[in-house]
Each structure stands twice: as C-alpha cells, then as structure tokens.
Motif scaffolding. Structure first.
Motif, PDB file in Angstrom:
ATOM      1  N   LYS A  24       0.845  -1.189   0.000  1.00  0.00           N
ATOM      2  CA  LYS A  24       0.000   0.000   0.000  1.00  0.00           C
ATOM      3  C   LYS A  24       0.889   1.250   0.000  1.00  0.00           C
ATOM      4  N   ALA A  25       0.506   2.224  -0.807  1.00  0.00           N
ATOM      5  CA  ALA A  25       1.254   3.492  -0.832  1.00  0.00           C
ATOM      6  C   ALA A  25       1.133   4.186   0.520  1.00  0.00           C
ATOM      7  N   MET A  27       0.418   7.034   3.208  1.00  0.00           N
ATOM      8  CA  MET A  27      -0.576   8.118   3.208  1.00  0.00           C
ATOM      9  C   MET A  27       0.045   9.420   2.725  1.00  0.00           C
ATOM     10  N   TRP A  29       2.340   9.862   0.420  1.00  0.00           N
ATOM     11  CA  TRP A  29       2.399   9.881  -1.035  1.00  0.00           C
ATOM     12  C   TRP A  29       1.020  10.189  -1.612  1.00  0.00           C
ATOM     13  N   THR A  30      -0.014   9.574  -1.048  1.00  0.00           N
ATOM     14  CA  THR A  30      -1.384   9.820  -1.501  1.00  0.00           C
ATOM     15  C   THR A  30      -1.735  11.296  -1.334  1.00  0.00           C
ATOM     16  N   GLN A  31      -1.371  11.871  -0.205  1.00  0.00           N
ATOM     17  CA  GLN A  31      -1.624  13.293   0.057  1.00  0.00           C
ATOM     18  C   GLN A  31      -0.814  14.168  -0.888  1.00  0.00           C
ATOM     19  N   CYS A  33       0.202  13.441  -3.878  1.00  0.00           N
ATOM     20  CA  CYS A  33      -0.416  13.348  -5.206  1.00  0.00           C
ATOM     21  C   CYS A  33      -1.705  14.163  -5.292  1.00  0.00           C
ATOM     22  N   ALA A  34      -2.469  14.174  -4.219  1.00  0.00           N
ATOM     23  CA  ALA A  34      -3.698  14.985  -4.204  1.00  0.00           C
ATOM     24  C   ALA A  34      -3.354  16.467  -4.291  1.00  0.00           C
ATOM     25  N   CYS A  40       2.021  13.308 -10.193  1.00  0.00           N
ATOM     26  CA  CYS A  40       1.656  11.900 -10.067  1.00  0.00           C
ATOM     27  C   CYS A  40       0.825  11.377 -11.229  1.00  0.00           C
ATOM     28  N   ASN A 171       2.953   5.377  -8.653  1.00  0.00           N
ATOM     29  CA  ASN A 171       1.772   5.382  -7.793  1.00  0.00           C
ATOM     30  C   ASN A 171       1.451   4.001  -7.230  1.00  0.00           C
TER      31      ASN A 171
END
Length: 189
Positions: A24-25, A27, A29-31, A33-34, A40, A171
């Motif tokens: 799982k990426a 958190m 990295w997810t933030q 990218c957002a 991303c 990603n």
C-alpha cells in the motif's frame, strides 16, 4: 570520507533489492499526489536501470550533498502542525520525505530516468520510520539519504528496507524482501 571524485571512483556492482509483492502506498504519497496531481499523473513506463559510471556516481554524490546542505531538518509537526505531510522543502526546511522529493525532482530534471528514482520507506538505525531515495542502476541499488552525505549501496546503510515505489508506476508500491540483506549476502555477525 569526503565528496566523491570521478577520477578516484571505481563503481563496484551492488546487489539489487528483492521485490516480493505489492504494498500500500504511504498516506503521505497519496496526500502529495492529491496536492500535486501533475507530479503523479504519469503513465506507467517500462522498468529501467540507470547506467552508473564513475561520473554519474559523482553527480549523485554532489546532488545528495548539495540538498543535504541547503535543507535544514525540521519535522512536519513543527512546520505544518501535523504528523505527516509530504511536500518539497519549505523555506529550505523539511523532513526526510521532503529531501527525497527534491532530490528525485532535481535528478529527473537532470535527465535521470524516473523509473530508476524510487521513494523508499525504511527503518533507520534507531528503528524509526524514514525515507531515502533509491537509485536503481545497472550496478545495483544505491541510497541517497539526508542522514548521510555519502551515496552508498542500499545494504551498506544499515537500514531495514520496507517498501518503495514500483519502477513501472510511481503510484504503485512494492514490498521489499526481508528488508535487510540482498539475496546471497549474509548478515554481519
């Protein structure tokens, strides 16, 4: 040891990390990218290894030292009032992920292949969560780290490697072997 000099460097082969599955990426990295969709929103690409010559190793060394010198370590809690926030250094301050993001960006701008520059989650020498930039090369995987100026093969850092970006798609994240030693390299007694 001081900065690496091209005329004195012999590039030895180092074992690559062992990828054993998906992960799982983080958190952060997810933030990131957002907050930075252009960073991303990329198409998957064929995995590649950067060709590592003595000159290229010097380039990595200089960039690692330059970013380490220009950015002061500050926690996300101190800067942003939150435990985890991935971004580029703000006012030349940041935590480990911020150093990694900047090093990755600068190397991509310098012509290094994106697929060979992987954000990697590790446990540092104290057992704390930490991030380094892994450079996948034809001579093995090397780590660029804000806790050390020397660029070295990943297994010489003493860290436990947990997961990193996939070479094909940044990603997607992958789980790394036993995290400590490359296949065929015994642990130190």
């Amino acid at each position: 040891m001081g900065p690496v000099e091209a005329q004195t460097v012999k590039v030895a082969a180092a074992s690559p990390m062992q990828v054993i599955g998906g992960a799982k990426a983080p958190m952060g990295w997810t933030q990131f990218c957002a907050d930075n969709p252009i960073e991303c929103d990329v198409k998957p690409m064929r995995a590649t290894k950067a060709k590592l010559t003595a000159t290229k190793l010097v380039e990595l060394d200089k960039l690692n030292r330059k970013v380490n010198a220009q950015v002061s370590p500050v926690t996300d809690q101190e800067l942003y009032g939150t435990e985890e926030f991935w971004t580029y250094p703000t006012d030349n301050k940041g935590d480990c992920e911020d150093y990694v993001l900047l090093k990755r960006k600068l190397l991509i701008e310098a012509g290094w292949p994106r697929q060979a520059l992987l954000i990697t989650v590790v446990r540092d020498l104290k057992g704390d969560g930490h991030a380094v930039l892994t450079v996948v090369t034809d001579r093995g995987d090397y780590a660029l780290d804000n806790q050390a100026d020397d660029v070295k093969p990943w297994f010489e850092t003493g860290y436990t490697y947990v997961k990193r970006q996939s070479q094909i798609d940044p990603n997607q994240w992958v789980l790394l072997g036993d995290g400590v030693n490359p296949v065929g390299v015994a642990a130190a007694p």
